[in-house]
Design a protein around this motif. Structure first.
Motif, PDB file in Angstrom:
ATOM      1  N   SER A  63      39.757 -38.995  -6.880  1.00 21.04           N
ATOM      2  CA  SER A  63      40.780 -39.845  -7.483  1.00 21.04           C
ATOM      3  C   SER A  63      40.925 -39.554  -8.979  1.00 21.04           C
ATOM      4  O   SER A  63      42.036 -39.578  -9.524  1.00 21.04           O
ATOM      5  N   MET A  64      39.800 -39.262  -9.656  1.00 21.57           N
ATOM      6  CA  MET A  64      39.868 -38.922 -11.080  1.00 21.57           C
ATOM      7  C   MET A  64      40.568 -37.586 -11.304  1.00 21.57           C
ATOM      8  O   MET A  64      41.288 -37.404 -12.290  1.00 21.57           O
ATOM      9  N   LYS A  65      40.393 -36.641 -10.368  1.00 18.13           N
ATOM     10  CA  LYS A  65      41.096 -35.366 -10.497  1.00 18.13           C
ATOM     11  C   LYS A  65      42.596 -35.572 -10.308  1.00 18.13           C
ATOM     12  O   LYS A  65      43.418 -34.928 -10.972  1.00 18.13           O
ATOM     13  N   ALA A  66      42.977 -36.480  -9.413  1.00 22.26           N
ATOM     14  CA  ALA A  66      44.395 -36.808  -9.262  1.00 22.26           C
ATOM     15  C   ALA A  66      44.947 -37.437 -10.539  1.00 22.26           C
ATOM     16  O   ALA A  66      46.089 -37.164 -10.940  1.00 22.26           O
ATOM     17  N   LYS A  67      44.131 -38.273 -11.186  1.00 20.58           N
ATOM     18  CA  LYS A  67      44.563 -38.888 -12.447  1.00 20.58           C
ATOM     19  C   LYS A  67      44.728 -37.827 -13.532  1.00 20.58           C
ATOM     20  O   LYS A  67      45.704 -37.855 -14.307  1.00 20.58           O
ATOM     21  N   ILE A  68      43.789 -36.882 -13.614  1.00 18.82           N
ATOM     22  CA  ILE A  68      43.903 -35.794 -14.588  1.00 18.82           C
ATOM     23  C   ILE A  68      45.179 -35.001 -14.346  1.00 18.82           C
ATOM     24  O   ILE A  68      45.898 -34.642 -15.282  1.00 18.82           O
ATOM     25  N   THR A  69      45.486 -34.741 -13.073  1.00 20.29           N
ATOM     26  CA  THR A  69      46.703 -33.989 -12.736  1.00 20.29           C
ATOM     27  C   THR A  69      47.946 -34.740 -13.188  1.00 20.29           C
ATOM     28  O   THR A  69      48.880 -34.133 -13.750  1.00 20.29           O
ATOM     29  N   ALA A  70      47.988 -36.044 -12.954  1.00 26.26           N
ATOM     30  CA  ALA A  70      49.156 -36.833 -13.350  1.00 26.26           C
ATOM     31  C   ALA A  70      49.347 -36.823 -14.863  1.00 26.26           C
ATOM     32  O   ALA A  70      50.479 -36.662 -15.363  1.00 26.26           O
ATOM     33  N   TYR A  71      48.263 -36.986 -15.615  1.00 26.59           N
ATOM     34  CA  TYR A  71      48.376 -36.975 -17.079  1.00 26.59           C
ATOM     35  C   TYR A  71      48.740 -35.578 -17.583  1.00 26.59           C
ATOM     36  O   TYR A  71      49.472 -35.443 -18.572  1.00 26.59           O
ATOM     37  N   ALA A  72      48.235 -34.528 -16.933  1.00 27.28           N
ATOM     38  CA  ALA A  72      48.603 -33.161 -17.336  1.00 27.28           C
ATOM     39  C   ALA A  72      50.086 -32.907 -17.095  1.00 27.28           C
ATOM     40  O   ALA A  72      50.762 -32.263 -17.919  1.00 27.28           O
ATOM     41  N   ILE A  73      50.639 -33.403 -15.993  1.00 31.23           N
ATOM     42  CA  ILE A  73      52.067 -33.237 -15.713  1.00 31.23           C
ATOM     43  C   ILE A  73      52.894 -33.972 -16.770  1.00 31.23           C
ATOM     44  O   ILE A  73      53.882 -33.436 -17.304  1.00 31.23           O
ATOM     45  N   ALA A  74      52.500 -35.227 -17.066  1.00 28.79           N
ATOM     46  CA  ALA A  74      53.250 -35.995 -18.061  1.00 28.79           C
ATOM     47  C   ALA A  74      53.200 -35.337 -19.433  1.00 28.79           C
ATOM     48  O   ALA A  74      54.203 -35.294 -20.162  1.00 28.79           O
ATOM     49  N   LEU A  75      52.048 -34.776 -19.803  1.00 27.00           N
ATOM     50  CA  LEU A  75      51.928 -34.099 -21.089  1.00 27.00           C
ATOM     51  C   LEU A  75      52.735 -32.804 -21.103  1.00 27.00           C
ATOM     52  O   LEU A  75      53.372 -32.465 -22.123  1.00 27.00           O
ATOM     53  N   ALA A  76      52.750 -32.076 -19.968  1.00 29.93           N
ATOM     54  CA  ALA A  76      53.552 -30.854 -19.876  1.00 29.93           C
ATOM     55  C   ALA A  76      55.046 -31.158 -19.990  1.00 29.93           C
ATOM     56  O   ALA A  76      55.819 -30.339 -20.507  1.00 29.93           O
ATOM     57  N   LEU A  77      55.469 -32.329 -19.522  1.00 31.37           N
ATOM     58  CA  LEU A  77      56.883 -32.710 -19.657  1.00 31.37           C
ATOM     59  C   LEU A  77      57.259 -32.846 -21.131  1.00 31.37           C
ATOM     60  O   LEU A  77      58.342 -32.416 -21.552  1.00 31.37           O
ATOM     61  N   HIS A  78      56.385 -33.448 -21.923  1.00 32.64           N
ATOM     62  CA  HIS A  78      56.659 -33.572 -23.360  1.00 32.64           C
ATOM     63  C   HIS A  78      56.665 -32.195 -24.030  1.00 32.64           C
ATOM     64  O   HIS A  78      57.431 -31.962 -24.967  1.00 32.64           O
ATOM     65  N   ILE A  79      55.821 -31.296 -23.566  1.00 33.55           N
ATOM     66  CA  ILE A  79      55.750 -29.960 -24.178  1.00 33.55           C
ATOM     67  C   ILE A  79      56.996 -29.145 -23.856  1.00 33.55           C
ATOM     68  O   ILE A  79      57.512 -28.412 -24.712  1.00 33.55           O
ATOM     69  N   ASN A  80      57.539 -29.276 -22.640  1.00 29.97           N
ATOM     70  CA  ASN A  80      58.628 -28.426 -22.165  1.00 29.97           C
ATOM     71  C   ASN A  80      59.991 -29.114 -22.138  1.00 29.97           C
ATOM     72  O   ASN A  80      60.866 -28.689 -21.380  1.00 29.97           O
ATOM     73  N   GLY A  81      60.177 -30.152 -22.901  1.00 28.51           N
ATOM     74  CA  GLY A  81      61.486 -30.798 -22.912  1.00 28.51           C
ATOM     75  C   GLY A  81      61.790 -31.557 -21.646  1.00 28.51           C
ATOM     76  O   GLY A  81      62.937 -31.588 -21.185  1.00 28.51           O
ATOM     77  N   PHE A  82      60.747 -32.151 -21.031  1.00 33.84           N
ATOM     78  CA  PHE A  82      60.861 -33.035 -19.867  1.00 33.84           C
ATOM     79  C   PHE A  82      61.345 -32.317 -18.612  1.00 33.84           C
ATOM     80  O   PHE A  82      61.937 -32.904 -17.727  1.00 33.84           O
ATOM     81  N   GLN A  83      61.085 -31.034 -18.559  1.00 33.96           N
ATOM     82  CA  GLN A  83      61.198 -30.241 -17.325  1.00 33.96           C
ATOM     83  C   GLN A  83      60.091 -29.194 -17.378  1.00 33.96           C
ATOM     84  O   GLN A  83      60.053 -28.360 -18.284  1.00 33.96           O
ATOM     85  N   THR A  84      59.181 -29.228 -16.404  1.00 33.30           N
ATOM     86  CA  THR A  84      58.018 -28.348 -16.472  1.00 33.30           C
ATOM     87  C   THR A  84      57.819 -27.614 -15.155  1.00 33.30           C
ATOM     88  O   THR A  84      58.278 -28.073 -14.094  1.00 33.30           O
ATOM     89  N   ASP A  85      57.132 -26.493 -15.234  1.00 33.46           N
ATOM     90  CA  ASP A  85      56.845 -25.659 -14.065  1.00 33.46           C
ATOM     91  C   ASP A  85      55.586 -26.195 -13.373  1.00 33.46           C
ATOM     92  O   ASP A  85      54.465 -26.024 -13.864  1.00 33.46           O
TER      93      ASP A  85
END
Length: 437
Positions: free
Chosen positions: A353-375
């Protein structure tokens, strides 16, 4: 000793060997005559016994009693026998039917021989084997005997501990039985409570409540989502991903990214010092000083999340190495690990469950890095996840999923985009496993 074919008398040589459990006399003639007599009594074979708890040294102090079924008309019951052996200390019982009987009685025939040493003649009779087991109570009726024989090994050991065990063993037995009773009482109470709730609310209301609980459990592993936001950058706010204190502390370690050169990027790529997502984004840092510093800090924190997902047990001190600020290390342990007690000490584990949480936060952070669209495909490979897993998390975060060609144009990548209004997906259900060929 077994017999096959006719039962007529014959002659057999016995040069000093054992016949039917009796030793031949060395002074006896080299040949002996044996005769088959059938049953020693009408319709009754001679009993052969073996004891479960040892060998019989002497039969002088034992009294054997053989019981047979009175139902002579029933072909299944007329051959049932119960053999009882009495000693000064214990009683033994064996039978030729039921779960305690020997299966070899149905597969083999047994015989017993009585040798006359003077004449050299042996009389051979039918025999039947009995498996003798100790009986605690000598006055136990048939139903009690059957109940004892049907008990498991654990239950029989408990009876021995209760009767002959030490004080410590008895306390342990009592404690275990109390725990079993408490567990049974708890299960009974839970069952009754569930029945009362269903009777009061109805099945539909209970299912609805369970669905809301599932949503609450999912929200614990997702970053705060502002569904009523008017701008895409406010759906997952950066302050909810990286606190202002953490963002300030990232200035030191992220300085290496701000001033990085192309040669250094090639060297880091060869050494695989950072994940692919970070290395790709370092090649296209903005020229504006403020924007460049902002992106560098976000990339450095995202790389920490990726590296944390690969760990199993995390230590509080220097979680991500000596270059990581203490506030970052402590918050990573606090927010993305679960406490577990093992081997006499408390550990911080990165659970599923913690790895799923890390994945969710990484996706949200990648959205901020890539203009809210990420690979999502690049993140999936960096985090070493299945594609279905990261897509489920992205859909739970209300992202729009689309396809796009990779830079090489050889494969399709999945993109996650923040779109307003946020799309609604059904909760993922268990997928059917494919059968292996």
């Amino acid at each position: 000793m077994q017999q096959r074919g006719n039962s007529s008398p014959s002659r057999v040589a016995i040069p000093g060997r054992r016949v039917a459990g009796l030793a031949a006399c060395p002074a006896m003639a080299l040949e002996a005559r044996w005769c088959y007599r059938g049953d020693p009594q009408e319709g009754q074979s001679a009993p052969l016994v073996q004891f479960t708890n040892g060998k019989l040294r002497s039969s002088d102090n034992m009294n054997f009693t053989l019981y047979k079924s009175q139902d002579d008309t029933n072909p299944r019951k007329k051959h049932k026998r119960i053999l009882n052996a009495e000693t000064d200390r214990l009683s033994y019982v064996g039978n030729n039917f039921g779960p305690g009987s020997l299966k070899c009685n149905n597969l083999c025939r047994y015989f017993v021989g009585v040798l006359d040493k003077d004449s050299g003649e042996m009389e051979v009779y039918n025999a039947e084997s009995f498996h003798m087991q100790p009986l605690v109570s000598a006055d136990a009726p048939d139903e009690v005997l059957s109940e004892y024989l049907n008990k498991t090994y654990r239950e029989k050991v408990d009876l021995c501990v209760e009767a002959f065990g030490t004080s410590k063993q008895r306390r342990a037995l009592s404690s275990r039985r109390m725990n079993e009773v408490r567990k049974e009482v708890l299960n009974h109470a839970v069952t009754n409570a569930a029945g009362d709730i269903i009777e009061t609310k109805g099945v539909a209301a209970v299912i609805s409540d369970a669905t809301e609980d599932d949503k609450g459990d999912i929200s614990l592993i997702l970053p705060p989502c502002h569904q009523d936001a008017e701008r895409v950058e406010d759906v997952y706010k950066l302050d909810d991903l990286i606190s202002p204190a953490e963002f300030k502390a990232l200035k030191g370690p992220a300085a290496a990214f701000v001033n990085i050169t192309s040669e250094e990027i090639l060297k880091l790529t060869a050494e695989k010092s950072y994940c692919s997502f970070v290395l790709d984004e370092l090649r296209c840092l903005p020229t504006d000083k403020k924007a460049r510093d902002h992106k560098a800090r976000c990339l450095w924190f995202l790389d920490c999340l990726v590296k944390l997902s690969f760990q199993r047990s995390v230590k509080k001190k220097q979680t991500m190495g000596p270059d990581c600020p203490d506030i970052i290390s402590s918050n990573l342990v606090k927010n993305f690990t679960a406490l577990s007690y093992s081997n006499g000490r408390i550990q911080n584990l990165v659970s599923a469950s913690m790895k799923a949480k890390i994945t969710a936060y990484a996706i949200a952070l990648a959205l901020h890095i890539n203009g809210f669209q990420t690979d999502l495909t690049v993140l999936q490979r960096d985090l070493k996840l299945r594609e279905s897993r990261i897509l489920d998390i992205a859909k739970t975060m209300r992202l729009k999923i689309s396809k796009s060609k990779s830079l090489s144009g050889c494969e399709d990548h999945k993109l996650g985009t923040v779109c307003l209004p946020l799309p609604v997906y059904k909760m993922p259900v268990g997928r059917r496993k494919r059968k292996k060929n």
